[in-house]
Design a protein around this motif. Sequence first.
Motif, PDB file in Angstrom:
ATOM      1  N   THR A  57       0.765  -1.372   0.105  1.00 12.22           N
ATOM      2  CA  THR A  57      -0.037   0.026  -0.146  1.00 12.22           C
ATOM      3  C   THR A  57       0.668   1.125   0.097  1.00 12.22           C
ATOM      4  O   THR A  57       0.415   2.330  -0.430  1.00 12.22           O
ATOM      5  CB  THR A  57      -0.938  -0.088   1.269  1.00 12.22           C
ATOM      6  N   GLN A  71      -1.133  -0.780  -7.110  1.00  8.48           N
ATOM      7  CA  GLN A  71      -2.466  -0.512  -6.672  1.00  8.48           C
ATOM      8  C   GLN A  71      -3.624  -1.590  -7.581  1.00  8.48           C
ATOM      9  O   GLN A  71      -4.411  -2.064  -6.860  1.00  8.48           O
ATOM     10  CB  GLN A  71      -2.838   1.138  -6.774  1.00  8.48           C
TER      11      GLN A  71
ATOM     12  N   SER B 141      -1.774   9.928  -4.868  1.00  6.80           N
ATOM     13  CA  SER B 141      -1.309   8.304  -4.933  1.00  6.80           C
ATOM     14  C   SER B 141      -1.981   7.501  -3.690  1.00  6.80           C
ATOM     15  O   SER B 141      -2.234   8.324  -2.795  1.00  6.80           O
ATOM     16  CB  SER B 141       0.092   8.207  -5.133  1.00  6.80           C
ATOM     17  N   GLY B 142      -1.998   6.466  -3.833  1.00  9.18           N
ATOM     18  CA  GLY B 142      -2.503   5.446  -2.717  1.00  9.18           C
ATOM     19  C   GLY B 142      -3.859   5.950  -2.248  1.00  9.18           C
ATOM     20  O   GLY B 142      -4.711   6.019  -3.290  1.00  9.18           O
ATOM     21  N   LYS B 147      -0.445   9.485   5.203  1.00  9.33           N
ATOM     22  CA  LYS B 147       0.398   8.278   5.009  1.00  9.33           C
ATOM     23  C   LYS B 147       1.124   8.456   3.407  1.00  9.33           C
ATOM     24  O   LYS B 147       2.245   8.332   3.281  1.00  9.33           O
ATOM     25  CB  LYS B 147       0.157   7.081   5.074  1.00  9.33           C
ATOM     26  N   ASN B 151       4.694   9.285   2.155  1.00  7.97           N
ATOM     27  CA  ASN B 151       5.430   8.735   1.091  1.00  7.97           C
ATOM     28  C   ASN B 151       5.928   9.661  -0.068  1.00  7.97           C
ATOM     29  O   ASN B 151       7.126   9.415  -0.502  1.00  7.97           O
ATOM     30  CB  ASN B 151       4.500   7.686   0.422  1.00  7.97           C
ATOM     31  N   GLU B 152       5.042  10.598  -0.473  1.00  5.96           N
ATOM     32  CA  GLU B 152       5.578  11.460  -1.604  1.00  5.96           C
ATOM     33  C   GLU B 152       6.606  12.408  -1.042  1.00  5.96           C
ATOM     34  O   GLU B 152       7.665  12.752  -1.815  1.00  5.96           O
ATOM     35  CB  GLU B 152       4.387  12.208  -1.947  1.00  5.96           C
ATOM     36  N   ARG B 155       9.774  10.302  -1.176  1.00  4.68           N
ATOM     37  CA  ARG B 155      10.348  10.311  -2.585  1.00  4.68           C
ATOM     38  C   ARG B 155      10.775  11.526  -3.142  1.00  4.68           C
ATOM     39  O   ARG B 155      11.908  11.416  -3.951  1.00  4.68           O
ATOM     40  CB  ARG B 155       9.060   9.898  -3.609  1.00  4.68           C
ATOM     41  N   HIS B 260       7.447   3.516   7.126  1.00  2.07           N
ATOM     42  CA  HIS B 260       8.128   4.755   7.154  1.00  2.07           C
ATOM     43  C   HIS B 260       9.299   4.736   7.878  1.00  2.07           C
ATOM     44  O   HIS B 260       9.623   5.640   8.762  1.00  2.07           O
ATOM     45  CB  HIS B 260       7.137   5.991   7.534  1.00  2.07           C
ATOM     46  N   GLN B 273      -0.872  -5.301   4.940  1.00  2.00           N
ATOM     47  CA  GLN B 273      -1.142  -3.854   4.052  1.00  2.00           C
ATOM     48  C   GLN B 273      -1.681  -3.000   5.135  1.00  2.00           C
ATOM     49  O   GLN B 273      -2.520  -3.170   5.957  1.00  2.00           O
ATOM     50  CB  GLN B 273      -2.051  -4.050   2.811  1.00  2.00           C
ATOM     51  N   ILE B 274      -1.263  -1.647   4.725  1.00  2.56           N
ATOM     52  CA  ILE B 274      -1.524  -0.784   5.694  1.00  2.56           C
ATOM     53  C   ILE B 274      -3.153  -0.311   5.600  1.00  2.56           C
ATOM     54  O   ILE B 274      -3.420   0.019   4.388  1.00  2.56           O
ATOM     55  CB  ILE B 274      -0.787   0.640   5.618  1.00  2.56           C
TER      56      ILE B 274
END
Lengths: 275, 374
Positions: A57, A71, B141-142, B147, B151-152, B155, B260, B273-274
Motif C-alpha cells: 500500500t 494498486q 497516489s495511494g 500516509k 510517502n511522496e 520520494r 516509514h 497492508q496498511i
Amino acid sequence: MPTSRITARFDKVRAEGRAALVSYIMAGDPDLETSYKALCALRDNGADIIELGAPFTDPMADGPAIQRAGQRSLKAGTKLTDVLALATRFREDDQDTPLILMGYANPVFHLGYEAFADAAADAGIDGTILVDLPPEEDHELREAYARHEISVIRLATPTTTDKRIAKVAEGASGFLYYVAVAGVTGSGSADPEDIREGVERARRVSGLPVCVGFGVRTGEQAAAMAAIADGVVVGSAFVDHVRTSLEAGTPDEIPSKIGALAAELSGALADAGRN
Amino acid sequence: MPLVLELEDEYRAAKKDPAFLSQMDDLWRNYVGRPSPLYHAERMTEHFGGPKIYFKRDELNHTGAHKINNCLGQVLLAMRMGKKRIIAETGAGQHGVATATVCARFGLQCVVFMGATDVERQKPNVFRMKMLGAEIVPVSSGTGTLKDAMNEALRDWVTNVHDTFYVIGTAAGPHPYPELVRDFQSVIGQEAKSQLMEREGRLPDAVVACIGGGSNAIGLFHPFIEDEGVRLIGVEASGHGIETGEHAAALNGGRPGILHGNKTYLLQTDDGQIIDAHSISAGLDYPGIGPEHAFLRDSGRAEYLTCTDKEALEGFQLCTRLEGIIPALEPAHAIARLGDICETMDKDQILIMNLCGRGDKDIFSVAEHLGMEI
C-alpha cells in the motif's frame, strides 16, 4: 553447497561475454494469470533474472508507474502468499531462472521472517529485495534465510559513501542493486560514465556482481549501462506495457508486449557485449 | 540511508552548540511565545470533582498548536546543513502551516505535500500555507491521505537530497526523526514540570495527552519518564469505535509492523497492508504511532486509552463552555477522557493535560457534525 541459481546465471552470462538482463514485473498486475504468462514471456525472450514485485500500500521508493501497478495488484486482491504461489507455478517447468522477490518489509514481517523464509524457499525464490529494510535492521531476516539458499540483495546509490558501501556489502549476497539516479523507480536516466566509479567501487568492496537500475527503458540505454555493469535492471518500462494495454482495452496483449520489450533489451545487451 | 546518517551527525553537533541553542531559545520565547502558561482549569476541576486539573496551554503558541516547537528546531538544523529547500507532509495542515510559517520567517523555499482528500477538507489551512508562500502539492497516489503525503515527501527527499531538508511533523519516520521530534517537543514537559514545581512545589500525579503520531504526548511525557510516581496517559482516537475498523488507534487496535522507516504498531490487514486511519480529527488520522510510544506501552510505563469521534465532540463543547477555551479536536479527545481518569484519582492529586492546539481550524467541521449553520 550447490551453486545458487543466481551465481550460476551470472557465470553463464559472463561466459557469453555480456551483461545480464534483470527484468521486473508486479505480481498480480492486473491478475495472477497474466503475470504467469508475462513471467514465461520474459524468460522466453532473454530475461536472465526476474524480479517479481510484491504489492504494498505504501511503496515509498517507487515512482508513479510501479505505484499504480501495485494498486492494480492490490485491487485484484493479491497477497504475499499469492506472489509465492506464482513463483511455485513458474518453478514447475523452470529450474534455472533466478527469481527475486522485490517489495517492502511489512508484509514479510507480518507473515513472520521464519515462515516467510520457509515458504519462499519452497516456492523457489532465490533472493529478496526489501527496499525499506536497511542493513542495520535485517539481521533477523538473514538468520531466517540462513537455513535456505535465499540471498539478501541490497541497494547502493551514488550517495552511498565508501564507509557505507562496506556496511551494505556485509551480509549481502547474490548481487548488488546499484540505483543509478537519486530518486524513485522510473525516474530520469543516468549517464553511465557518471556512475562508473561508484559501480566499480561497489563491485570491488562487495565482491558481488553489480546490476544497475532506475531509469533504464530502452535497448540503447541498456547497452550503454552494460559497459559498466554486470547486469541491467528494467522495471517501469515493462510495467508501463500493462497500463497501456489495459487502457487500450487489450489486456490479452500484455504478455506479448512484455516479451517484445525483453527481446529488444536482451538483443541489445547481446550486441553490446561487455567492456 | 546516508541522508539520515548525515542528519544524525549534524543533530549531535547542534545539540552541543551554544549558538544553536540560544537562537532556538530566543525564537521560542519571542516568536512562538514560550513558555506557554500552565493554567489551573478551575471549573473543569469542579465539574469532575476529582484531582486538580491543569492545562498546559500549547494552543497559545504562534500558529495555534505545539507543531511549531519542532518545526523551528528542524528548520534551524536545515540551515546549519546549508539546505535551502524545505519539504513537509501534512494531514490537517497544522504541521504544514507551522513549517510554512518558519520558512517564511527565514526566507526558505517551502513545499508541502498533502493528501488530495485533505486538501479538499482543510481549505483554510491550505489558504494559510499559500499566503505564507508555500507550494502545496496535492498527493493522489495511494488513498490520498497523510500516509501517502509522507510517502511522496520521502520520494521527493531521496530525489532532491542535495539541497532539500525534510521536516517531519510527528514522532515517527526513520531514525533519528522520532528522537529529534521528541527532543524539540520536550520543551512542553520541561516547562510544565518546572511551572508546577513553582506553583505547587511538587510533581503531578498524572500527565495526559492525545495521540496521533504522538509528538505532543511524547513531548509532555518524556521529562517525566524517570519520575515513577507520575502516570503517563495517552488518548488515541477510536473514530467510530475500534470494533468498526474505522479508527486511528494504532496501539489499541493495531499490530506491530514496519512503515516509514520505523517498527511500531500499525493499522494493517492480515496481509500486512496498511489500512487508512479514520478520525474526526485530521491531526490524529495516521495509521501508525511513534516507536517510543510502542515501547512505553509494551513496558507498561504509559497507559493508552481511546476516545471516539462522538466523545471528542462532547469534550470539545465541555471545554468551550466550562473554561472559555475552544480546543482543537485533537486535545478534545484527551479532554473527553478526563472524567474517567479523574475517577481513578484522589481529590488532593494533580493532573496536567496538554491542550496542544486551538479549535479555530475545526469550527467548520464541528458545526457540520453538530448540525449547526455558521
